[in-house]
Scaffold this motif. Structure first.
Motif, PDB file in Angstrom:
ATOM      1  N   MET A  30      24.664  33.062  73.556  1.00 16.18           N
ATOM      2  CA  MET A  30      23.602  33.926  72.840  1.00 16.18           C
ATOM      3  C   MET A  30      23.271  33.448  71.104  1.00 16.18           C
ATOM      4  O   MET A  30      24.435  33.359  70.365  1.00 16.18           O
ATOM      5  CB  MET A  30      24.255  35.626  72.798  1.00 16.18           C
ATOM      6  CG  MET A  30      23.326  36.203  72.029  1.00 16.18           C
ATOM      7  SD  MET A  30      23.608  38.046  72.090  1.00 16.18           S
ATOM      8  CE  MET A  30      25.147  37.904  71.033  1.00 16.18           C
ATOM      9  N   TRP A  31      22.195  32.948  70.895  1.00 13.56           N
ATOM     10  CA  TRP A  31      21.838  32.491  69.635  1.00 13.56           C
ATOM     11  C   TRP A  31      21.557  33.653  68.799  1.00 13.56           C
ATOM     12  O   TRP A  31      20.559  34.340  69.458  1.00 13.56           O
ATOM     13  CB  TRP A  31      20.846  31.339  69.687  1.00 13.56           C
ATOM     14  CG  TRP A  31      21.247  30.134  70.184  1.00 13.56           C
ATOM     15  CD1 TRP A  31      21.513  29.556  71.528  1.00 13.56           C
ATOM     16  CD2 TRP A  31      22.309  29.120  69.658  1.00 13.56           C
ATOM     17  NE1 TRP A  31      21.983  28.474  71.677  1.00 13.56           N
ATOM     18  CE2 TRP A  31      22.670  28.018  70.576  1.00 13.56           C
ATOM     19  CE3 TRP A  31      22.661  28.888  68.352  1.00 13.56           C
ATOM     20  CZ2 TRP A  31      23.303  27.018  70.188  1.00 13.56           C
ATOM     21  CZ3 TRP A  31      23.367  27.812  67.944  1.00 13.56           C
ATOM     22  CH2 TRP A  31      23.782  26.913  68.788  1.00 13.56           C
ATOM     23  N   VAL A  32      21.684  33.663  67.394  1.00 10.55           N
ATOM     24  CA  VAL A  32      21.542  34.793  66.785  1.00 10.55           C
ATOM     25  C   VAL A  32      20.915  34.056  65.390  1.00 10.55           C
ATOM     26  O   VAL A  32      21.351  33.324  64.759  1.00 10.55           O
ATOM     27  CB  VAL A  32      22.618  35.630  66.112  1.00 10.55           C
ATOM     28  CG1 VAL A  32      22.224  36.633  65.225  1.00 10.55           C
ATOM     29  CG2 VAL A  32      23.219  36.004  67.305  1.00 10.55           C
ATOM     30  N   ILE A  74      13.663  27.919  61.283  1.00  8.22           N
ATOM     31  CA  ILE A  74      14.677  29.148  61.590  1.00  8.22           C
ATOM     32  C   ILE A  74      15.945  28.543  62.051  1.00  8.22           C
ATOM     33  O   ILE A  74      16.124  27.510  62.819  1.00  8.22           O
ATOM     34  CB  ILE A  74      13.930  29.597  62.920  1.00  8.22           C
ATOM     35  CG1 ILE A  74      12.320  30.041  62.404  1.00  8.22           C
ATOM     36  CG2 ILE A  74      14.915  30.755  63.441  1.00  8.22           C
ATOM     37  CD1 ILE A  74      11.843  30.736  63.978  1.00  8.22           C
ATOM     38  N   ILE A  75      17.028  29.123  61.325  1.00  8.80           N
ATOM     39  CA  ILE A  75      18.270  28.606  61.497  1.00  8.80           C
ATOM     40  C   ILE A  75      18.857  29.695  62.367  1.00  8.80           C
ATOM     41  O   ILE A  75      19.002  30.885  62.139  1.00  8.80           O
ATOM     42  CB  ILE A  75      19.217  28.416  60.076  1.00  8.80           C
ATOM     43  CG1 ILE A  75      18.561  27.520  59.255  1.00  8.80           C
ATOM     44  CG2 ILE A  75      20.529  28.229  60.541  1.00  8.80           C
ATOM     45  CD1 ILE A  75      17.435  28.130  58.681  1.00  8.80           C
ATOM     46  N   PHE A  89      25.742  25.754  64.983  1.00 10.21           N
ATOM     47  CA  PHE A  89      24.551  25.950  64.381  1.00 10.21           C
ATOM     48  C   PHE A  89      23.403  25.082  65.189  1.00 10.21           C
ATOM     49  O   PHE A  89      23.643  23.820  65.267  1.00 10.21           O
ATOM     50  CB  PHE A  89      24.478  25.855  63.078  1.00 10.21           C
ATOM     51  CG  PHE A  89      25.343  26.657  61.986  1.00 10.21           C
ATOM     52  CD1 PHE A  89      24.948  27.971  61.709  1.00 10.21           C
ATOM     53  CD2 PHE A  89      26.743  26.371  62.066  1.00 10.21           C
ATOM     54  CE1 PHE A  89      26.218  28.783  61.093  1.00 10.21           C
ATOM     55  CE2 PHE A  89      27.369  26.989  61.327  1.00 10.21           C
ATOM     56  CZ  PHE A  89      27.270  28.457  61.001  1.00 10.21           C
ATOM     57  N   ARG A  90      22.138  25.460  65.057  1.00 10.43           N
ATOM     58  CA  ARG A  90      20.901  24.872  65.179  1.00 10.43           C
ATOM     59  C   ARG A  90      19.737  25.247  64.327  1.00 10.43           C
ATOM     60  O   ARG A  90      19.653  26.158  63.909  1.00 10.43           O
ATOM     61  CB  ARG A  90      20.610  24.999  66.778  1.00 10.43           C
ATOM     62  CG  ARG A  90      20.001  26.208  67.275  1.00 10.43           C
ATOM     63  CD  ARG A  90      19.794  26.256  68.900  1.00 10.43           C
ATOM     64  NE  ARG A  90      19.010  27.436  68.968  1.00 10.43           N
ATOM     65  CZ  ARG A  90      18.600  27.812  70.569  1.00 10.43           C
ATOM     66  NH1 ARG A  90      19.076  27.022  71.267  1.00 10.43           N
ATOM     67  NH2 ARG A  90      18.058  28.894  70.706  1.00 10.43           N
ATOM     68  N   VAL A  91      18.620  24.166  64.367  1.00 10.73           N
ATOM     69  CA  VAL A  91      17.532  24.556  63.608  1.00 10.73           C
ATOM     70  C   VAL A  91      16.145  24.338  64.333  1.00 10.73           C
ATOM     71  O   VAL A  91      16.259  23.318  65.068  1.00 10.73           O
ATOM     72  CB  VAL A  91      17.672  23.620  62.402  1.00 10.73           C
ATOM     73  CG1 VAL A  91      16.322  23.768  61.505  1.00 10.73           C
ATOM     74  CG2 VAL A  91      18.908  23.936  61.688  1.00 10.73           C
TER      75      VAL A  91
END
Length: 1150
Positions: free
Chosen positions: A706-708, A696-697, A733-735
């Protein structure tokens, strides 16, 4: 002989005594003696002695309510003898009491006899009383004389004599008077109450203008006092009692009215009874001895306080005239209802009074029928039918017979002759129809009588239409409009009423009723399922009623299946579930159920099966053991699918216990564009005992929490392109990796990246050339490269002829397309090369084809610094030797120069040049064979002269605006600009407030109130700085004192307005541009910048600031795409203000 008493409560007196009243009657013959007492609150024991003995009435257990006026009536064939007795019960003595009836009666009977009344008192045993309260003692003393106060308190055992006198005195000071009366219907015995503090004996009652003689009213009227309350009782109210009643107490006048209850036929009659206190007895209304219950005809209600009882009679008819009774236990109230008839009546004008008439209905004589009322006044004969109904329909005729000889007559309809007859004249219609309507006239011997025949039909609806409506329901889809039109017949036009499930429908936003002469239409817009039900149309007129029943069915998609889904089997191979059918099928039969599922962690649903409507269970055998699923079920009919019934998470078998996943590596960013970036990462080192299913990226704006998520499905690869980005926005970004146990921990955050297209290194610079030269400098020019992205600057390098290394001419890239290299050795040859540079890299260099000598070229512009030597040497040739003449600006030189002439050259020398030496110099050669000339443009440059006349003005509170006059050298050098400096009076150090100011005005902000400041303006060009222009006096920003606060308090709000507008700007490529203006607005406004009607957001390309009413926009390192129209919008709740400005790049100097 009879005794009668009124049923109301008089002035209070002691109780538990016996009153005996005796009367001896002399008679001849023996009279008939009657006694009666009408009182529902007491028991009256009467013993009558209809002999010569005295007639005795004994009242046992005497109470306050027994005080009243009693009458004794003796009657025989010769007349009546009446005697009235007033019984007064007092509470003045606790010992034995006497009820004394003192009266004298002299009544002369027809036989000339007299009779008298004897009253005796009977001693009564003492009874124990409860201690009297202070409130009760106040009421007793309020009606007693002052001289009896002490005696009364002693008799009642009340010891606080002084305290009670003080409170009594305070109570007597209150003279407030209130009245609580309503209009009174005849027959209902009502009371008029007057509440007061203390009035003494000054009380006066009247009806209209006549005073009420209560003592002579034989019990009709009675005024009673209970403490501080007066009460008027009117017994057996009738129409004669109608009118206004007035109570005068001191200078206070109160009034009430008794109005007869009279209602016109077909209107609503209202009876209202109000009690003095609440009762628990149920109300019973009666009419004609029968109980009246609540229905469509009668409306019975009770007020919230339980004191007012109301009876409403709707659509009254003459048959409902009579007396109405309300019973509340032992309490009874009666009232008559009078109805003004609007019954059917017809009349005939007879031209002779010598006639006898006979009325007929359908040929039968009704003259003696009590159902009808016949009236004859002179020549007018009239028939009246009260409370008409359908049975009264028919043909009515009057037969008039002259008492004398027969008379011939003729009937006419609408003036045309119909039939002739003899002495008995009647016109009979066998089948009455619309053709018979009209005006009928009868004529006989000059006499004439007229009557009008009107046809009235009861409302009817076609039976075929009724049958169709009953069999076939009206069906409409949800959201559409239902239109129900029903034709009918009826004369006159009946009243139309629509009902839904027995409730009358009223018109609103969705419901409307259209009424026409022969039809009615019900329109329901935007139908919903709740509109389904039984619909009834009711047509009503004076002739009858017609009803049409139908069913409205609004169809829609069904409701979701009911309840919670029950899982019958949950194994690693199969999941079986069961549900209930929907509660509402939407008006159409459910045809099937659709089953969908998704894996936990995924967003998309997949259809896994469909069953028919008779089956409410499903088995899903394509599952993986240990995985979690979620199901949803939809019902389907011909109108579509229902909303889903979703299940909870369910595992196929037992869930597999897995270890936690480790984090993937930090994401790396590649291939950045303005709309998308590519994110790469490496798989986690630990998979938790199960293979990684995907990733999930997520992204977020830098600075946000807030991460989307950016992918709907799990990503199987370790690279993913994220699109949909906003240009010039900075992202992170994060994974997160996912296996059968679910998502693991997210990776560390990637480095931030700005979404913009990659910048390519610029190409080769074009057209590098020499524009000017001197003994110590060489000026070069070039054009931007055609290939690659736009350069942000240029790197110019120089190499002397005797050296091998290239040296940069500037420490930072040159932003323009021209440059002058100074500090060169005279007549030394130099080589130059240049290359463009931007964020994408450095381009390839381009070199001049040949070296350039550091010397002024002939015929070209010569530039020199002021105060230095200017020397111009011109080679010449000619035979014979030419004559040499030097001129400046077309005028021979003035002599400051030194001119020397050799055989082959001529030299023009100014040992110390000045600005005034700038101009066009011409050398003119002339001999006998011709004439030639050559021009040299000489510009003497120097440090700019300082600006003049500095002024300081506080245009905007908290700021200072500097005004000055331009330096005289501004016209000679377009690059001349100004530097603004400020200095606090407490220090000697100058600080730069602004640079590169091209106008003669600037506003300085950020000043501290209460401090003194000095300001300095310096002109600057490429040579250097001018002498400073300083402010003579310090400038101070005033502190916010009381007066300032008072001023601000008055100025609550100000609509935005600009004090200093925006100005158009033009700068060279690579330079910064600053736009600023000043505004005034309160409350603080919202400031927005726009470029070409597009709002400038928080973009690192622009620097925005707004403080203290000064708004600034800075465009660093301007380029071609920055050109355009700029607008500043300032808005607050009171309004808005706009300012426009144009920005463009200046063309490069040549």
């Amino acid at each position: 002989m009879r005794f009668r008493k009124n049923s109301d409560i008089p002035r209070g007196c002691p109780k538990a005594n016996v009153a005996n009243c005796a009367s001896r009657v002399l008679y001849c013959p023996l009279p008939f003696i009657r006694a009666s007492a009408y009182d529902v609150w007491m028991t009256l024991v009467c013993t009558l002695f209809p002999l010569l003995l005295p007639s005795l009435v004994q009242i046992k257990t005497l109470t306050m309510e027994d005080a009243d006026v009693y009458k004794c009536i003796a009657s025989n064939a010769h007349g009546d003898a009446i005697y009235t007795v007033s019984l007064v019960v007092t509470e003045s003595m606790p010992r034995r009491h006497r009820a004394v009836l003192n009266s004298t009666l002299n009544t002369r009977l027809s036989g000339g006899m007299k009779h008298g009344l004897l009253c005796r008192s009977v001693p009564v045993a003492k009874e124990e009383r409860k201690p009297i309260t202070e409130e009760e003692m106040l009421k007793i003393l309020a009606g007693a004389d002052k001289k009896d106060y002490e005696r009364i308190c002693a008799e009642y055992g009340f010891t606080d004599f002084r305290g009670i006198l003080k409170k009594l005195k305070e109570m007597k000071k209150k003279v407030d008077v209130e009245v609580n009366v309503t209009n009174i219907a005849p027959g209902l015995c009502r009371y008029v109450y007057a509440f007061m503090g203390y009035f003494g004996e000054n009380v006066f009652l009247s009806q209209g203008t006549e005073p009420l003689r209560i003592q002579y009213s034989l019990g009709k009227y009675e005024l009673k006092q209970m403490g501080t309350k007066y009460m008027l009782c009117v017994s057996s109210v009738s129409l004669k009692d109608s009118g206004s009643y007035t109570l005068k107490v001191g200078d206070k006048v109160l009034s009430a009215k008794i109005n007869p209850m009279r209602v016109t036929e077909r209107q609503t009659a209202v009876f209202e009874v109000r009690l003095s206190k609440k009762t628990s007895e149920p109300p019973i209304w009666k009419f004609g001895g029968k109980e009246v219950k609540r229905d469509e005809k009668f409306d019975v209600s009770v007020s919230e306080d339980g004191l007012t009882y109301t009876l409403k009679i709707k659509d009254v008819r003459p048959s409902e005239t009579g007396e109405y009774t309300l019973s509340l236990g032992d309490l009874t109230a009666k009232a008559p209802l009078f109805i003004d008839s609007k019954g059917w009546a017809n009349y005939l004008i007879l031209h002779s009074m010598r006639l006898s008439e006979k009325w007929l209905k359908d040929g039968r004589d009704i003259t003696n029928n009590p159902r009808y009322t016949f009236m004859r006044e002179g020549k007018r004969a009239e028939i009246i039918i009260d409370d008409c109904d359908l049975a009264d329909s028919g043909e009515y005729a009057i037969v008039c017979t002259q008492d004398s000889d027969k008379v011939d007559g003729v009937w006419l309809k609408d003036g045309k002759e119909v039939v002739k007859q003899g002495a008995v004249h009647k016109l009979i219609f066998s089948r009455v129809g619309d053709d018979q309507e009209g005006k009928y006239t009868f004529r006989a011997k000059g006499a004439e009588s007229e009557a009008t025949l009107s046809i009235a039909d009861p409302p009817t609806i076609d039976p075929t239409m009724l049958e169709v409506l009953a069999i076939h329901p009206v069906t409409v889809k949800a959201g559409q409009t239902a239109t129900i039109k029903i034709p009918f017949k009826g004369k006159p036009t009946p009243k139309v009423t629509w009902y839904k499930d027995g409730i009358e429908m009223t018109e609103d936003d969705r419901t409307s009723v259209e009424r026409e002469v022969d039809s009615t239409t019900l329109v329901l817009t935007k139908c919903v399922r709740e509109d389904s039900g039984a619909v009834m149309l009711r047509l009503k007129s004076d002739c009858g009623t017609a009803i049409a029943n139908l069913h409205l069915n609004v169809v829609d998609h069904p409701k979701p299946p009911q309840g919670k889904v029950e899982f019958l089997e949950r194994t690693g191979k199969c999941i079986k579930m069961k549900w209930k059918a929907p509660r509402d099928n939407g008006g159409k039969q459910v045809t099937s159920f659709v089953i969908e599922r998704r894996m936990v962690g995924k967003k998309s649903w997949i259809k896994v099966g469909e069953v028919d409507s008779a089956t409410t269970c499903f088995s899903n055998d394509k599952v993986e053991e240990g995985k979690a699923y979620q199901y949803r079920i939809r019902a389907v009919n011909s109108q579509g699918m229902s909303d889903p019934l979703e299940t909870e998470e369910v595992y196929a078998g037992e869930p597999i216990e897995l270890c936690a996943l480790s984090m993937p590596s930090q994401p790396q960013i590649a291939d950045v564009t303005k709309e998308a970036v590519t994110v790469t990462w490496t798989p986690p080192a630990q998979d938790g005992g199960a293979a990684v299913l995907g990733y999930i990226i997520e992204r977020r704006k830098k600075g946000s929490s807030m991460w989307v998520p950016v992918n709907k499905e799990l990503v199987q690869d370790t690279k993913y392109t994220v699109d949909g980005l906003v240009e010039d926005m900075e992202y992170e970004f994060r994974v997160t990796s996912v296996n059968r146990a679910g998502p693991g921990s997210p990776s560390t955050v990637s480095n931030s990246v700005i979404a913009k297209d990659p910048i390519r290194a610029p190409g080769l610079v074009k057209d590098l050339h020499v524009t000017d030269s001197s003994n110590s400098s060489i000026s070069l020019g070039w054009s931007p490269p055609e290939h690659g992205d736009e350069p942000s600057g240029y790197i110019l390098e120089v190499r002397p002829d005797d050296a091998k290394e290239w040296t940069k001419c500037t420490k930072i890239p040159i932003t323009g397309t021209s440059y002058t290299v100074g500090g060169l050795q005279e007549r030394m040859k130099y080589f130059f090369r240049i290359r463009a540079v931007n964020e994408g890299g450095v381009g390839e260099p381009i070199e001049l084809d040949q070296g350039v000598l550091a010397m002024p070229p002939p015929g070209e512009q010569k530039q020199s610094l002021g105060g230095v030597r200017v020397s111009m040497v011109s080679p010449l040739q000619g035979s014979p030797p030419p004559t040499v003449t030097w001129m400046k600006d077309g005028i021979p030189t003035k002599g400051r120069e030194t001119i020397t002439k050799g055989k082959k050259h001529s030299q023009f020398l100014i040992s110390s040049s000045q600005r005034s030496d700038s101009g066009i110099y011409r050398i003119n050669l002339r001999n006998d064979y011709g004439e030639v000339h050559y021009d040299v443009n000489v510009r003497v440059t120097d440090f700019p002269r300082p600006p003049r006349n500095l002024q300081l003005v506080e245009e905007v509170p908290g700021t200072v605006t500097l005004h000055w006059e331009h330096t005289p050298d501004l016209a000679d050098d377009e690059q001349t600009h100004y530097i603004i400096l400020k200095r606090d009076a407490s220090t000697a150090t100058w600080f730069t407030a602004a640079e590169r100011v091209f106008s003669s005005k600037y506003t300085v902000t950020g000043l501290l109130p209460g401090r003194k400041y000095y300001f300095r303006v310096i002109a600057r060009n490429h040579i250097g700085d001018s002498d400073p222009l300083d402010s003579k006096d310090p400038f101070t920003i005033a502190k916010e004192k009381g007066t300032e606060m008072a001023y601000r308090a008055k100025d609550h709000s100000v609509k935005p307005e600009f004090l200093v507008p925006l100005k158009d700007h033009a700068v060279r490529r690579g330079h910064d541009c600053t736009m600023s203006c000043a505004f005034l607005a309160r409350p603080p406004p919202q400031v927005s910048w726009y470029k070409d009607d597009v709002k400038i957001l928080e973009n690192p390309r622009y620097w925005q600031s707004s403080a203290d009413g000064v708004c600034t926009l800075t465009i660093p390192t301007c380029c071609a795409k920055d050109s355009g129209e700029y607008m500043l919008l300032v808005e607050n709740p009171l309004g808005e203000a706009k300012e426009d400005a144009t920005f463009h790049l200046q063309p490069p100097s040549t």
